[in-house]
Design a protein around this motif. Structure first.
Motif, PDB file in Angstrom:
ATOM      1  N   ALA A 142       0.836  -1.205   0.000  1.00  0.00           N
ATOM      2  CA  ALA A 142       0.000   0.000   0.000  1.00  0.00           C
ATOM      3  C   ALA A 142       0.868   1.251   0.000  1.00  0.00           C
ATOM      4  O   ALA A 142       0.610   2.217  -0.719  1.00  0.00           O
ATOM      5  CB  ALA A 142      -0.927  -0.007   1.216  1.00  0.00           C
TER       6      ALA A 142
ATOM      7  N   VAL B  89      -5.159   3.000  -3.122  1.00  0.00           N
ATOM      8  CA  VAL B  89      -5.551   1.674  -2.647  1.00  0.00           C
ATOM      9  C   VAL B  89      -6.945   1.799  -2.064  1.00  0.00           C
ATOM     10  O   VAL B  89      -7.153   2.543  -1.113  1.00  0.00           O
ATOM     11  CB  VAL B  89      -4.560   1.141  -1.600  1.00  0.00           C
ATOM     12  CG1 VAL B  89      -5.016  -0.205  -1.059  1.00  0.00           C
ATOM     13  CG2 VAL B  89      -3.168   1.030  -2.200  1.00  0.00           C
ATOM     14  N   GLU B  90      -7.922   1.111  -2.645  1.00  0.00           N
ATOM     15  CA  GLU B  90      -9.284   1.258  -2.140  1.00  0.00           C
ATOM     16  C   GLU B  90      -9.684   0.154  -1.171  1.00  0.00           C
ATOM     17  O   GLU B  90     -10.578   0.333  -0.370  1.00  0.00           O
ATOM     18  CB  GLU B  90     -10.317   1.429  -3.255  1.00  0.00           C
ATOM     19  CG  GLU B  90     -10.215   0.438  -4.378  1.00  0.00           C
ATOM     20  CD  GLU B  90     -11.219   0.737  -5.497  1.00  0.00           C
ATOM     21  OE1 GLU B  90     -11.911   1.762  -5.452  1.00  0.00           O
ATOM     22  OE2 GLU B  90     -11.308  -0.092  -6.421  1.00  0.00           O
ATOM     23  N   GLN B  91      -8.988  -0.993  -1.246  1.00  0.00           N
ATOM     24  CA  GLN B  91      -9.267  -2.020  -0.249  1.00  0.00           C
ATOM     25  C   GLN B  91      -8.098  -2.980  -0.107  1.00  0.00           C
ATOM     26  O   GLN B  91      -7.321  -3.181  -1.031  1.00  0.00           O
ATOM     27  CB  GLN B  91     -10.550  -2.783  -0.575  1.00  0.00           C
ATOM     28  CG  GLN B  91     -10.560  -3.395  -1.960  1.00  0.00           C
ATOM     29  CD  GLN B  91     -11.833  -4.205  -2.220  1.00  0.00           C
ATOM     30  OE1 GLN B  91     -12.645  -4.407  -1.331  1.00  0.00           O
ATOM     31  NE2 GLN B  91     -11.976  -4.686  -3.432  1.00  0.00           N
ATOM     32  N   MET B  92      -7.969  -3.507   1.098  1.00  0.00           N
ATOM     33  CA  MET B  92      -7.020  -4.569   1.365  1.00  0.00           C
ATOM     34  C   MET B  92      -7.833  -5.720   1.926  1.00  0.00           C
ATOM     35  O   MET B  92      -8.619  -5.540   2.846  1.00  0.00           O
ATOM     36  CB  MET B  92      -5.985  -4.099   2.397  1.00  0.00           C
ATOM     37  CG  MET B  92      -5.070  -3.054   1.809  1.00  0.00           C
ATOM     38  SD  MET B  92      -3.926  -2.158   2.913  1.00  0.00           S
ATOM     39  CE  MET B  92      -4.020  -2.991   4.429  1.00  0.00           C
ATOM     40  N   ILE B  93      -7.661  -6.911   1.365  1.00  0.00           N
ATOM     41  CA  ILE B  93      -8.473  -8.057   1.782  1.00  0.00           C
ATOM     42  C   ILE B  93      -7.573  -9.233   2.133  1.00  0.00           C
ATOM     43  O   ILE B  93      -6.589  -9.492   1.444  1.00  0.00           O
ATOM     44  CB  ILE B  93      -9.420  -8.504   0.634  1.00  0.00           C
ATOM     45  CG1 ILE B  93     -10.136  -7.301   0.008  1.00  0.00           C
ATOM     46  CG2 ILE B  93     -10.433  -9.511   1.136  1.00  0.00           C
ATOM     47  CD1 ILE B  93     -11.055  -7.685  -1.143  1.00  0.00           C
ATOM     48  N   SER B  94      -7.901  -9.925   3.206  1.00  0.00           N
ATOM     49  CA  SER B  94      -7.237 -11.191   3.507  1.00  0.00           C
ATOM     50  C   SER B  94      -8.251 -12.303   3.385  1.00  0.00           C
ATOM     51  O   SER B  94      -9.328 -12.218   3.982  1.00  0.00           O
ATOM     52  CB  SER B  94      -6.683 -11.185   4.932  1.00  0.00           C
ATOM     53  OG  SER B  94      -5.591 -10.318   5.020  1.00  0.00           O
TER      54      SER B  94
END
Lengths: 415, 415
Positions: free
Chosen positions: B29, B39-44
């Motif tokens: 990011a 960066v609009e989203q971070m997903i795990s």
């Protein structure tokens, strides 16, 4: 028993621009896992109404936990967004307002209108009172989905979760018991380990899952089983821990939260043995790891970092002829380093490393990544040659891990 | 200029169960933000084909970066899932296979079938060769969306991103020019720095943003300006770098990617000076940092880790009376440590640390966190007493940073 699933949603721009690491999600995930809830996703999104709404709109998880965006300033919009999403209106929560009034007056500060808005909550939620801050948590129950909003300040989030949310979740959902065992291996690559364990893996019943988790020089093996019944889970999994030891016990140095440097420390401590190190290419990394353990002064005497040949000759008493004939990176030199530091620092064991970490200093005969490690006791020296990588940092870390493992396996023979 | 948006997706069960913190996402990011990508989203998500597919199926971001799940074992399924998603088939990537073969044969190890599968890649991707590991990265281009898959091992991910992905992204997307200058300060707390800079901050125009980024013992100051035009951005920002130096030059040790240990190395190298260290409570952490710099053997002779008093007496020649009278943690002892290691290791400068890292070993007179540091040259010794924290790890790291800063400021006077 139906699996209970959860989504953890973190709201805040500072995470998306990479300025801070989100540690809340890991902490919540760990707590939920412990009570048998399956976290299926963790999401970080920005402080925008439409992204917050989108993150919950098509979310199929049984439980959604949102953190962040509950402050009084205008960039915090989680509460307003959830109020609208759950078709509610804001109303004063009197206990929170009372708490705000008394907290401000006790500090002789004025409660302004902005701060008062912290006591507003959606009418249709269960309020989770926050004793450690101004923003209360909120629990929304709609059909079969539970949505919980918590402040993003780590201490406030943790206390609310621990004291109020987790007990309520355990009451609300019926969750399976999750039993996990982790074994730490060293000195064998992931793929070789997989081959060695292929037959054993075939014996695992459907209910037990196995994960390989590699890090530099090590691989963790994690076995997981879900069951309604705690005893049954243990009974199911534990026999496979016994059988896996039969396959690869040489490579296993610890379980669960064990660290290699701690395991070694315990061996030395238990046997009243002491250690001295002589490091060249690792430059102090071995002693740094050993001394990261609290109480290491009981078994670690010290070390000599013989980075230059002069120090090898003058401080470690390596004969100049040995270095001239065999080189600083050689079995002869590393043997004397381990033996001499043991005697000089009056220790039970000596551990030594000499090598070419790179990126410069390699030759055709001794390329970058050539490393010798040695263990010395009173009557014995064990040496090992490593051929590592072209990368300095990786070589330093791998040499450290392999030297510590040589120490571990060698000291075990001296018990 | 259209905004370029990105999603960062981390694949791996170990994150969802809270066993490890995902540090990759923050790092990515930060790098994307620096080149003007939002960066609009971070997903795990977990290692499951359907969740991996779901995470990209309705994803509207211009750029999707996935990390993890590229290992050779059967729990790693990212590559197979992406191959199916992009309607492709797996094929051997010859350069990767050649690299695997030569890497294994040079280490006299056998390349097994499982490892060979690392050379399989989807036919329709651009392969990003991984010099630091076995799993190559993959770049998929479909219509207007770019999907990139990278290994989850932090070192491999970082190197691939730095060396191959970021340059390709900059070429592929048109993003605003972002000009950032970072100044590294040391030896002054964030709040004092903010007070010292209050007037200067008033002079900053709207287009320049300032961030305080504190780490242990240091604060980075980052100035940022966005502009379509590179020259304009530089012209706007650079004068404020000059004026900030007028305010706090004593505390600034470097800019941008400078590291303290590298700055110190350059000073020593430029002046043909050499260094020896004597470490007690830092246990090798100082020498480890100094030797993390490639080429440090040109100025670092070595060190003595005098963890026990015996080593202080026998290897560092500290008179037993000095320790008996003043203690191992004292100005007298640290002075002799720095002076003696300088002479013993035949170096221009000596640097020494002795202290109580904790959590045990503190007394009323010398509580945990009491640390003495010393710098010695031929004609001079400079000592400093630190009163740090109750926390072992923090004390070791802070002592290291302050000792290195003492070395920096002292050597600068010897130029």
């Amino acid at each position: 028993l139906k699996k209970v699933t959860a989504s953890i949603i973190t709201i805040g721009d500072e995470i998306l621009i990479g300025q801070v690491t989100d540690t809340n999600s890991q902490w919540i995930a760990n707590e939920l896992t412990k009570i048998g809830i399956t976290v299926e996703q963790m999401i970080s999104i920005s402080d925008e109404a439409k992204t917050i709404t989108a993150s919950i709109t098509n979310n199929k998880s049984d439980l959604i936990i949102l953190t962040g965006g509950l402050g009084p300033t205008k960039d915090d919009i989680t509460k307003h967004t959830l109020t609208k999403y759950f078709s509610s209106t804001l109303t004063i929560h009197q206990p929170t307002l009372n708490k705000l009034i008394s907290s401000y007056s006790s500090r002789n500060k004025e409660l302004n209108d902005l701060n008062k808005t912290q006591a507003l909550v959606p009418q249709n939620c269960t309020v989770l009172e926050n004793e450690f801050g101004t923003a209360p948590g909120m629990w929304f129950q709609e059909n079969n989905q539970t949505t919980i909003s918590l402040p993003g300040v780590p201490l406030e989030m943790k206390k609310l979760l621990e004291l109020q949310v987790l007990p309520k979740i355990k009451e609300h959902f019926s969750t399976p018991y999750i039993y996990q065992r982790t074994l730490h291996t060293i000195g064998i690559p992931e793929s070789n380990l997989a081959i060695k364990l292929a037959n054993w893996e075939q014996t695992l019943p459907e209910g037990i899952s196995l994960a390989y988790l590699p890090t530099l020089g090590m691989v963790r093996l994690r076995l997981t089983v879900y069951d309604k019944n705690k005893e049954k889970a243990h009974e199911l999994l534990n026999p496979y821990i016994d059988t896996i030891y039969q396959e690869i016990s040489n490579y296993i140095f610890g379980e669960d939260n064990d660290l290699l440097e701690q395991v070694i420390g315990n061996i030395l401590l238990d046997n009243h043995q002491s250690l001295a190190t002589a490091e060249s290419c690792t430059g102090g990394n071995i002693s740094k790891l050993i001394t990261s353990v609290s109480g290491s002064s009981k078994y670690f005497n010290g070390g000599i970092i013989s980075y230059s040949n002069d120090v090898k000759i003058n401080s470690l008493n390596i004969p100049i002829e040995t270095i001239a004939k065999h080189g600083a990176v050689s079995e002869e030199t590393v043997t004397l380093m381990a033996q001499n530091v043991r005697v000089l620092l009056n220790s039970t064991f000596g551990l030594a490393v000499t090598g070419i970490a790179g990126p410069e200093g390699g030759t055709w005969e001794k390329p970058v990544g050539t490393v010798w490690i040695a263990f010395a006791s009173e009557n014995q020296v064990i040496t090992k040659k490593l051929q590592l990588t072209p990368h300095r940092d990786k070589n330093i870390r791998l040499s450290t891990v392999y030297a510590l493992d040589l120490l571990r396996t060698s000291t075990m023979k001296h018990q």
